[in-house]
Design an enzyme around this catalytic site. Structure first.
Site, PDB file in Angstrom:
ATOM      1  CG  ASN A 208      -1.398  -4.407   9.262  1.00  0.00           C
ATOM      2  OD1 ASN A 208      -2.350  -3.868   9.820  1.00  0.00           O
ATOM      3  ND2 ASN A 208      -0.835  -3.896   8.168  1.00  0.00           N
ATOM      4  CB  ALA A 270      -2.961   3.527   6.869  1.00  0.00           C
ATOM      5  CE  LYS A 284      -6.734 -22.251  -2.950  1.00  0.00           C
ATOM      6  NZ  LYS A 284      -7.695 -23.280  -2.657  1.00  0.00           N
ATOM      7  N   PRO A 300       6.744   1.775  -1.371  1.00  0.00           N
ATOM      8  CG  PRO A 300       5.264   3.039  -2.623  1.00  0.00           C
ATOM      9  CD  PRO A 300       5.737   1.641  -2.413  1.00  0.00           C
ATOM     10  CG  ASP A 301       8.117   5.467   4.548  1.00  0.00           C
ATOM     11  OD1 ASP A 301       7.136   6.216   4.782  1.00  0.00           O
ATOM     12  OD2 ASP A 301       8.825   4.974   5.434  1.00  0.00           O
ATOM     13  CB  ILE A 302       2.694   6.708   1.978  1.00  0.00           C
ATOM     14  CG1 ILE A 302       2.437   5.386   1.229  1.00  0.00           C
ATOM     15  CG2 ILE A 302       1.757   7.807   1.486  1.00  0.00           C
ATOM     16  CD1 ILE A 302       1.064   4.777   1.469  1.00  0.00           C
ATOM     17  CG  PHE A 319      -0.454   7.221  13.977  1.00  0.00           C
ATOM     18  CD1 PHE A 319      -0.962   8.349  13.354  1.00  0.00           C
ATOM     19  CD2 PHE A 319      -1.030   6.802  15.172  1.00  0.00           C
ATOM     20  CE1 PHE A 319      -2.014   9.058  13.912  1.00  0.00           C
ATOM     21  CE2 PHE A 319      -2.090   7.497  15.732  1.00  0.00           C
ATOM     22  CZ  PHE A 319      -2.582   8.626  15.108  1.00  0.00           C
ATOM     23  CE  LYS A 333       9.247   3.968  13.033  1.00  0.00           C
ATOM     24  NZ  LYS A 333       8.350   2.882  13.358  1.00  0.00           N
ATOM     25  CE  LYS A 337       8.656   5.964   8.530  1.00  0.00           C
ATOM     26  NZ  LYS A 337       7.616   5.104   7.982  1.00  0.00           N
TER      27      LYS A 337
HETATM   28  N1  CTP Z   1       4.191   4.316   6.639  1.00  0.00           N
HETATM   29  C1  CTP Z   1       4.039   4.716   5.335  1.00  0.00           C
HETATM   30  N2  CTP Z   1       4.472   3.898   4.334  1.00  0.00           N
HETATM   31  C2  CTP Z   1       5.029   2.720   4.613  1.00  0.00           C
HETATM   32  C3  CTP Z   1       5.177   2.305   5.962  1.00  0.00           C
HETATM   33  C4  CTP Z   1       4.741   3.124   6.948  1.00  0.00           C
HETATM   34  O1  CTP Z   1       3.547   5.811   5.074  1.00  0.00           O
HETATM   35  N3  CTP Z   1       5.428   1.955   3.620  1.00  0.00           N
HETATM   36  C5  CTP Z   1       3.756   5.240   7.702  1.00  0.00           C
HETATM   37  C6  CTP Z   1       2.645   4.743   8.599  1.00  0.00           C
HETATM   38  O2  CTP Z   1       1.380   5.091   8.097  1.00  0.00           O
HETATM   39  C7  CTP Z   1       2.960   5.467   9.894  1.00  0.00           C
HETATM   40  C8  CTP Z   1       4.468   5.595   9.885  1.00  0.00           C
HETATM   41  O3  CTP Z   1       4.863   5.440   8.531  1.00  0.00           O
HETATM   42  O4  CTP Z   1       2.407   6.757   9.906  1.00  0.00           O
HETATM   43  C9  CTP Z   1       5.238   4.657  10.729  1.00  0.00           C
HETATM   44  O5  CTP Z   1       4.897   3.342  10.484  1.00  0.00           O
HETATM   45  P1  CTP Z   1       5.638   2.143  11.227  1.00  0.00           P
HETATM   46  O6  CTP Z   1       5.074   0.873  10.717  1.00  0.00           O
HETATM   47  O7  CTP Z   1       5.640   2.354  12.689  1.00  0.00           O
HETATM   48  O8  CTP Z   1       7.107   2.353  10.782  1.00  0.00           O
HETATM   49  P2  CTP Z   1       7.922   1.793   9.580  1.00  0.00           P
HETATM   50  O9  CTP Z   1       8.144   2.841   8.586  1.00  0.00           O
HETATM   51  O10 CTP Z   1       7.299   0.554   9.072  1.00  0.00           O
HETATM   52  O11 CTP Z   1       9.316   1.520  10.283  1.00  0.00           O
HETATM   53  P3  CTP Z   1       9.852   0.185  10.974  1.00  0.00           P
HETATM   54  O12 CTP Z   1       9.323  -0.953  10.193  1.00  0.00           O
HETATM   55  O13 CTP Z   1      11.310   0.338  10.865  1.00  0.00           O
HETATM   56  O14 CTP Z   1       9.363   0.237  12.394  1.00  0.00           O
END
Ligand code: CTP
Length: 393
Positions: A208, A270, A284, A300-302, A319, A333, A337
């Site tokens: 990204n 991040a 490749k 995983p959603d950290i 963030f 959010k 979270k």
């Molecule tokens: N984050 C995380 N782990 C992930 C995705 C996101 O820890 N797998 C954290 C980011 O570092 C940030 C927050 O979650 O602090 C929000 O990230 P964002 O991309 O805005 O949200 P998403 O969880 O991806 O939600 P959505 O895709 O539904 O907008």
């Protein structure tokens, strides 16, 4: 206290110029090296000899006085750690706002990249003029610190706001910028930065546009405020604090888990990829005339996981990057979270966010109170975030 620091003092043409002699004396008394730059009008109020005697340095006035092949305004920016303009007249404030460089002081300001502090001083009617008000608002948004004038008896015979702030207050402001209060001393703060990269094959990845600038600005400033910082970053950064380089969300997750055990706080700045490639190819991938289907699985959603396991005294900050319905999505959010704070920014804007040097943010706490940080550079936004979350003292 200010040993090793060089303060550049800029003096403009206002009656309070004579008070700045005392300010220079305060800097000298506290072991700072002081350089002085004046506008030609300032010398109507205070003499070059006085300023040279107090600062024990030559005083610069001339715009085109080039020493050793380095233009004077550039030499002054390189040599100093901070620029304090006191008194700052309405005229110089206007020139600073519009980037006018018609004397050595304004040219130096235009080239100055470090912290600038200004102490305005003028007649009350001038202070209340909408042009002056708006110019100061613009400068504040650009990260310039303004030491507000006092209310009292003015040299022009009136009573009102516009008198130069007490020199001790100006001194304290400059000192706090150079040696900020160590509000994070003894605290371990883990900060993530940059966008994760999820491998597709040996040469390609899904990524990204995150530049890591916001996370790095937070880490730099947490360090300045005394924290034991661990930056977990996908972007290379050579720093005085600990930096752990990672690439994928999974690597970031494992590293955060480990570091969070002993941390007081975690800031997830991040941009973590929500998905990774299910079966990434070791080699490749070659094109074969057919469309390529890549299966993705969730990462995983950290932030969510760390919020689940956090101890009561640990602070977790997330963030939230949104391209629409910013505040609504940010509130949803934080509930989803369960972190302590969310810093929300609008990524649809071209002038802030992602790779820009600027940001405009909203900090939301669990009670859904909203605190607005107006558009400013990421360094200044980082300081405001840290002060809002951890308190000013
Ligand atoms: N984050 C995380 N782990 C992930 C995705 C996101 O820890 N797998 C954290 C980011 O570092 C940030 C927050 O979650 O602090 C929000 O990230 P964002 O991309 O805005 O949200 P998403 O969880 O991806 O939600 P959505 O895709 O539904 O907008």
């Amino acid at each position: 206290m200010l040993t090793g620091k060089t303060v550049l003092v800029g003096i403009t043409g206002a009656i309070a110029a004579y008070k700045v002699c005392e300010l220079i004396r305060l800097f000298k008394k506290n072991n700072a090296n002081v350089k002085v730059v004046v506008t030609p009008n300032a010398l109507n109020f205070v003499t070059k000899t006085t300023l040279e005697s107090l600062s024990q340095n030559p005083v610069d006035i001339e715009q085109f006085d080039i020493k050793e092949y380095k233009p004077e305004h550039i030499a002054l920016t390189d040599e100093s750690d901070i620029f304090v303009i006191a008194p700052a007249s309405a005229n110089t404030i206007a020139k600073m706002t519009f980037g006018i460089c018609d004397n050595l002081l304004t040219s130096t300001f235009c080239a100055y990249k470090k912290q600038v502090v200004i102490a305005p001083c003028m007649n009350t009617n001038m202070w209340e003029n909408p042009a002056v008000e708006q110019n100061l608002e613009v400068l504040k948004k650009r990260g310039i610190k303004v030491v507000e004038p006092e209310t009292g008896f003015l040299a022009c015979g009136t009573n009102g706001k516009g008198r130069l702030a007490d020199v001790n207050v100006i001194y304290e402001t400059v000192k706090n910028c150079l040696i900020p209060k160590q509000i994070l001393k003894g605290k371990k703060v883990v900060i993530t930065a940059g966008g994760t990269k999820e491998n597709i094959d040996a040469v390609r990845y899904i990524g990204n546009y995150s530049s890591g600038k916001m996370g790095i600005a937070l880490a730099d400033n947490a360090y300045r405020l005394g924290a034991d910082v661990v930056l977990i970053s996908t972007v290379d950064a050579d720093k005085k604090y600990k930096v752990i380089n990672v690439q994928t969300a999974q690597e970031m997750y494992e590293t955060v888990q480990e570091e969070f055990k002993t941390a007081d706080s975690l800031i997830m700045a991040a941009a973590v990829s929500d998905y990774r490639v299910k079966n990434k190819s070791e080699h490749k991938i070659k094109k074969d005339g057919n469309s390529l289907v890549i299966e993705l699985v969730e990462n995983p959603d950290i932030l969510k996981e760390m919020s689940k396991i956090k101890r009561e005294n640990q602070i977790v900050v997330g963030f939230c990057a949104e391209s629409q319905n910013l505040l609504e999505n940010a509130k949803a959010k934080i509930s989803k979270k369960q972190c302590d704070y969310i810093c929300a920014n609008d990524i649809s804007r071209k002038d802030t966010g992602f790779s820009s040097n600027y940001n405009e943010l909203y900090i939301i706490n669990k009670e859904l109170d909203i605190y607005h940080i107006e558009k400013t550079d990421k360094q200044s936004a980082a300081i405001q975030i840290l002060e809002k979350i951890y308190g000013k003292s």
